[in-house]
Write an enzyme that holds these catalytic residues in place. Structure first.
Site, PDB file in Angstrom:
ATOM      1  N   HIS A   1      -5.945   7.739   0.284  1.00 43.18           N
ATOM      2  CA  HIS A   1      -7.119   8.104   1.074  1.00 43.18           C
ATOM      3  C   HIS A   1      -7.899   9.232   0.394  1.00 43.18           C
ATOM      4  O   HIS A   1      -9.139   9.228   0.372  1.00 43.18           O
ATOM      5  CB  HIS A   1      -6.700   8.569   2.469  1.00 43.18           C
ATOM      6  CG  HIS A   1      -6.466   7.467   3.455  1.00 43.18           C
ATOM      7  ND1 HIS A   1      -7.379   6.451   3.675  1.00 43.18           N
ATOM      8  CD2 HIS A   1      -5.427   7.231   4.302  1.00 43.18           C
ATOM      9  CE1 HIS A   1      -6.902   5.632   4.609  1.00 43.18           C
ATOM     10  NE2 HIS A   1      -5.732   6.082   5.003  1.00 43.18           N
TER      11      HIS A   1
ATOM     12  N   HIS B   1       0.162   5.971   0.421  1.00 40.25           N
ATOM     13  CA  HIS B   1      -0.985   5.533   1.225  1.00 40.25           C
ATOM     14  C   HIS B   1      -1.899   6.714   1.552  1.00 40.25           C
ATOM     15  O   HIS B   1      -3.126   6.618   1.429  1.00 40.25           O
ATOM     16  CB  HIS B   1      -0.461   4.888   2.519  1.00 40.25           C
ATOM     17  CG  HIS B   1      -1.508   4.559   3.523  1.00 40.25           C
ATOM     18  ND1 HIS B   1      -2.047   3.294   3.671  1.00 40.25           N
ATOM     19  CD2 HIS B   1      -2.126   5.326   4.459  1.00 40.25           C
ATOM     20  CE1 HIS B   1      -2.945   3.305   4.638  1.00 40.25           C
ATOM     21  NE2 HIS B   1      -3.010   4.527   5.144  1.00 40.25           N
ATOM     22  N   GLU B   2      -1.312   7.840   1.942  1.00 40.76           N
ATOM     23  CA  GLU B   2      -2.122   9.004   2.316  1.00 40.76           C
ATOM     24  C   GLU B   2      -2.798   9.629   1.093  1.00 40.76           C
ATOM     25  O   GLU B   2      -3.948  10.054   1.166  1.00 40.76           O
ATOM     26  CB  GLU B   2      -1.245  10.029   3.038  1.00 40.76           C
ATOM     27  CG  GLU B   2      -0.677   9.541   4.358  1.00 40.76           C
ATOM     28  CD  GLU B   2      -1.758   9.067   5.317  1.00 40.76           C
ATOM     29  OE1 GLU B   2      -2.854   9.670   5.342  1.00 40.76           O
ATOM     30  OE2 GLU B   2      -1.511   8.078   6.033  1.00 40.76           O
TER      31      GLU B   2
ATOM     32  N   GLU C   1      -8.310   1.559   5.305  1.00 42.22           N
ATOM     33  CA  GLU C   1      -6.865   1.414   5.456  1.00 42.22           C
ATOM     34  C   GLU C   1      -6.315   0.369   4.496  1.00 42.22           C
ATOM     35  O   GLU C   1      -5.265   0.565   3.874  1.00 42.22           O
ATOM     36  CB  GLU C   1      -6.523   1.051   6.904  1.00 42.22           C
ATOM     37  CG  GLU C   1      -6.824   2.142   7.905  1.00 42.22           C
ATOM     38  CD  GLU C   1      -6.055   3.432   7.628  1.00 42.22           C
ATOM     39  OE1 GLU C   1      -4.997   3.369   6.974  1.00 42.22           O
ATOM     40  OE2 GLU C   1      -6.535   4.496   8.048  1.00 42.22           O
TER      41      GLU C   1
END
Length: 273
Positions: free
Chosen positions: A125, A121-122, A182
């Site tokens: 980004h 997920h990070e 997100e």
């Protein structure tokens, strides 16, 4: 020159979403490295070798699949992964190839697959340039172009500009992403972890664990994220895409001998999600 920067900022994320990100990637990388250095000066690095090996292995598996899964994404030449001696369940990644994981996350992410859900997920980004897009929005187009003009002179000190703008750690950590960011990071991270051989279904277990760890209140890590139910629902809907990717991938293996031993001892009591 500024017009060229402005026009080049109108782009698409790896999922095809239109975005406006006006700050040159090289500048964002400098910001990210400065931010990461500030964090390293404020939070000690973990001395737990097993934790560092586990996080590094999971991150390496994910990073090795970026080019195949999201071709054309702007990538740093190298990545640095650091485990911080902090008990809060948190993780982050900033432009410039810097990934930070709080040791407390390992108490909530109960497996390599769940850890991969957070790190993936990070990383997403960064791949989707969410920090650039968000900072463009925060500063405003006029201020952003003025900032680019300052750097085009070639004689501006990076640290002094960061301090003057009051960015610091706010850039990479405190600056909240939007709900769209997100959700996009969730879905990109799901595909990335699946392609690296981590079970995407464990992402749902991870977010349930995070919700439970918050005791009914959002953790700091989740304070700007979608609510748990909507996040889990979106992940479940995306499983029809992620599961075939996982089934075609080689199963990731980051177990240390100690981890394997613990799993054999507790195999009869494994939790089902």
């Amino acid at each position: 020159m500024l017009l060229i920067f402005a026009l080049s900022g109108c782009d698409q994320t790896p999922t095809g979403r239109e975005q406006l990100a006006l700050i040159p990637d090289s500048m964002m990388a400098d910001f990210g490295r400065e931010t990461f250095l500030q964090i390293q000066q404020q939070i000690p690095v973990s001395s737990d070798d097993q934790a560092r090996q586990q996080v590094q292995c999971v991150a390496n598996q994910l990073l090795s699949r970026i080019e195949a899964r999201f071709p054309g994404s702007p990538l740093p030449q190298t990545w640095e992964v650091v485990v911080f001696a902090n008990d809060t369940p948190n993780a982050f990644a900033v432009a410039g190839g810097k990934i930070g994981v709080h040791q407390g996350l390992l108490a909530v992410a109960e497996s390599d697959d769940q850890l991969a859900a957070v790190i993936g997920h990070e990383i997403a980004h960064v791949l989707a340039r969410h920090g650039n897009e968000r900072l463009t929005q925060e500063l405003g187009i006029k201020a952003t172009l003025m900032l680019i003009g300052l750097f085009s002179e070639g004689d501006t000190d990076m640290e002094s500009v960061i301090q003057a703008l009051g960015l610091g750690a706010h850039l990479g950590i405190a600056l909240p992403f939007s709900r769209a960011h997100e959700e996009e990071a969730d879905l990109m991270g799901l595909e990335l972890m699946a392609s690296a051989g981590f079970d995407p279904r464990e992402s749902i277990a991870l977010w349930r664990n995070m919700a439970a760890a918050g005791g009914g209140q959002p953790l700091e890590f989740l304070s700007t994220h979608p609510n748990h139910d909507s996040r889990i629902e979106a992940l479940q809907e995306r499983m029809e895409v992620a599961l075939p990717i996982y089934q075609q991938a080689n199963r990731a293996d980051c177990e240390t001998p100690d981890q394997a031993s613990r799993e054999r001892v507790s195999s009869s009591g494994k939790r089902g999600w």
